[in-house]
Design an enzyme around this catalytic site. Structure first.
Site, PDB file in Angstrom:
ATOM      1  N   TYR A   1       7.840   0.817  -1.003  1.00  0.00           N
ATOM      2  CA  TYR A   1       7.323   0.690  -2.259  1.00  0.00           C
ATOM      3  C   TYR A   1       8.151  -0.114  -2.850  1.00  0.00           C
ATOM      4  O   TYR A   1       7.218  -0.980  -3.916  1.00  0.00           O
ATOM      5  CB  TYR A   1       7.064   1.590  -2.572  1.00  0.00           C
TER       6      TYR A   1
ATOM      7  N   CYS B   1      -1.193   8.487   3.037  1.00  0.00           N
ATOM      8  CA  CYS B   1      -0.247   8.638   2.239  1.00  0.00           C
ATOM      9  C   CYS B   1       0.903   9.247   2.594  1.00  0.00           C
ATOM     10  O   CYS B   1       0.893  10.554   3.377  1.00  0.00           O
ATOM     11  CB  CYS B   1      -0.662   9.485   0.902  1.00  0.00           C
TER      12      CYS B   1
END
Length: 315
Positions: A183, A57
């Site tokens: 994203y 992440c």
């Protein structure tokens, strides 16, 4: 991929149908602060706090970097979740959670708030004394690591007072267009939403390429938190975002300034150990089955970040 609803785990992807095909990131639910004031509910103490992260992440990655560069490894303990985020979300290997013995990260969230509703994300900073979550907002955790621990920390100040206005301004654009922009492109479910995110992403990358062709760092003549916030997206770009998220105007490796900039930051002592491309590729390609149904992890795509650079010539 999923979320908690009234404390119960639900395996649900993002509902982009409700937002015109656009991905909208949920705000962090826990926003408390560690302080060097002994009277604070969360005082700075060695051994009191525990950080849950994923090597995959980018948001968690920035906390690992600042923790390392501020010398907090023996002050704030850490658990690393596995790269897979499947039906039960982030998975924790047996024995990897010394606080709760949890097997899934959502169990840590419900330990703090049994009826929580929301996404289960990393990083997560846990207070062992009060038995709750201090924060799951990465931008605030790195600022706590930077300045809240006083003499327990060392290393440079990544958010110096004289540069804060400039840092905040550049963080805002980079977060919207780059950190979250990849994203917004990758999770878009309409052509318009994808096109908007893609165009904003590459306009800002073009601007950064120009800026970094003249400046070694984003703000001033030193590394600041703005650099680490950008770095964790750029170091993943070619291996994941270029193909998996369809952010394919060009690779970072094909640029001059951005490519050298990533290698410059990667080669700061203590940073390379926080970069795990095996976890990064496994997570995105195996976990995000809505985008990659077969879960096949591609070979290649990684740059050699240890190659020489000439960034020092800009100072």
């Amino acid at each position: 991929m999923g979320l908690l609803i009234d404390g119960q785990w639900q395996d649900h992807w993002y509902d982009t149908a409700a937002t015109g095909g656009r991905f909208e990131r949920e705000e962090a639910r826990f926003r408390h602060w560690i302080s060097d004031d002994p009277a604070s509910p969360y005082p700075a103490e060695a051994g009191r706090y525990h950080l849950y992260v994923s090597y995959a992440c980018p948001w968690a990655h920035r906390t690992l970097i600042v923790r390392a560069l501020k010398g907090l490894q023996d002050v704030v303990s850490v658990s690393v979740v596995g790269p897979d985020m499947l039906e039960q979300g982030w998975e924790i290997a047996p024995g990897a959670d010394p606080i709760h013995g949890a097997r899934f990260l959502h169990q840590v969230y419900t330990a703090a708030q049994p009826t929580m509703t929301g996404r289960v994300t990393v990083p997560l900073l846990w207070d062992k004394v009060s038995g709750t979550i201090v924060s799951n907002e990465s931008s605030e955790i790195i600022r706590m690591f930077n300045s809240a621990f006083g003499a327990l920390a060392q290393g440079p100040d990544f958010y110096p007072l004289a540069l804060r206005e400039q840092i905040d301004a550049i963080n805002s654009r980079i977060y919207s267009d780059v950190n979250n922009g990849v994203y917004r492109a990758g999770f878009a479910t309409t052509q318009q939403a994808y096109d908007e995110a893609y165009d904003r992403l590459f306009r800002t990358l073009d601007w950064l390429e120009q800026h970094l062709s003249q400046h070694r760092y984003l703000v001033g003549e030193q590394i600041t938190e703005a650099d680490w916030r950008l770095f964790t997206t750029l170091v993943r770009f070619d291996a994941v975002y270029f193909g998996h998220f369809k952010c394919n105007a060009y690779r970072i490796a094909d640029t001059q300034a951005l490519a050298g900039y990533v290698r410059d930051l990667y080669q700061v002592p203590g940073v390379a150990e926080t970069v795990r491309l095996d976890h990064i590729k496994a997570h995105y390609y195996r976990s995000q089955r809505t985008i990659n149904p077969g879960g096949v992890v591609p070979k290649g795509g990684e740059d050699d970040f240890s190659r020489p650079h000439t960034r020092h010539e800009l100072v």
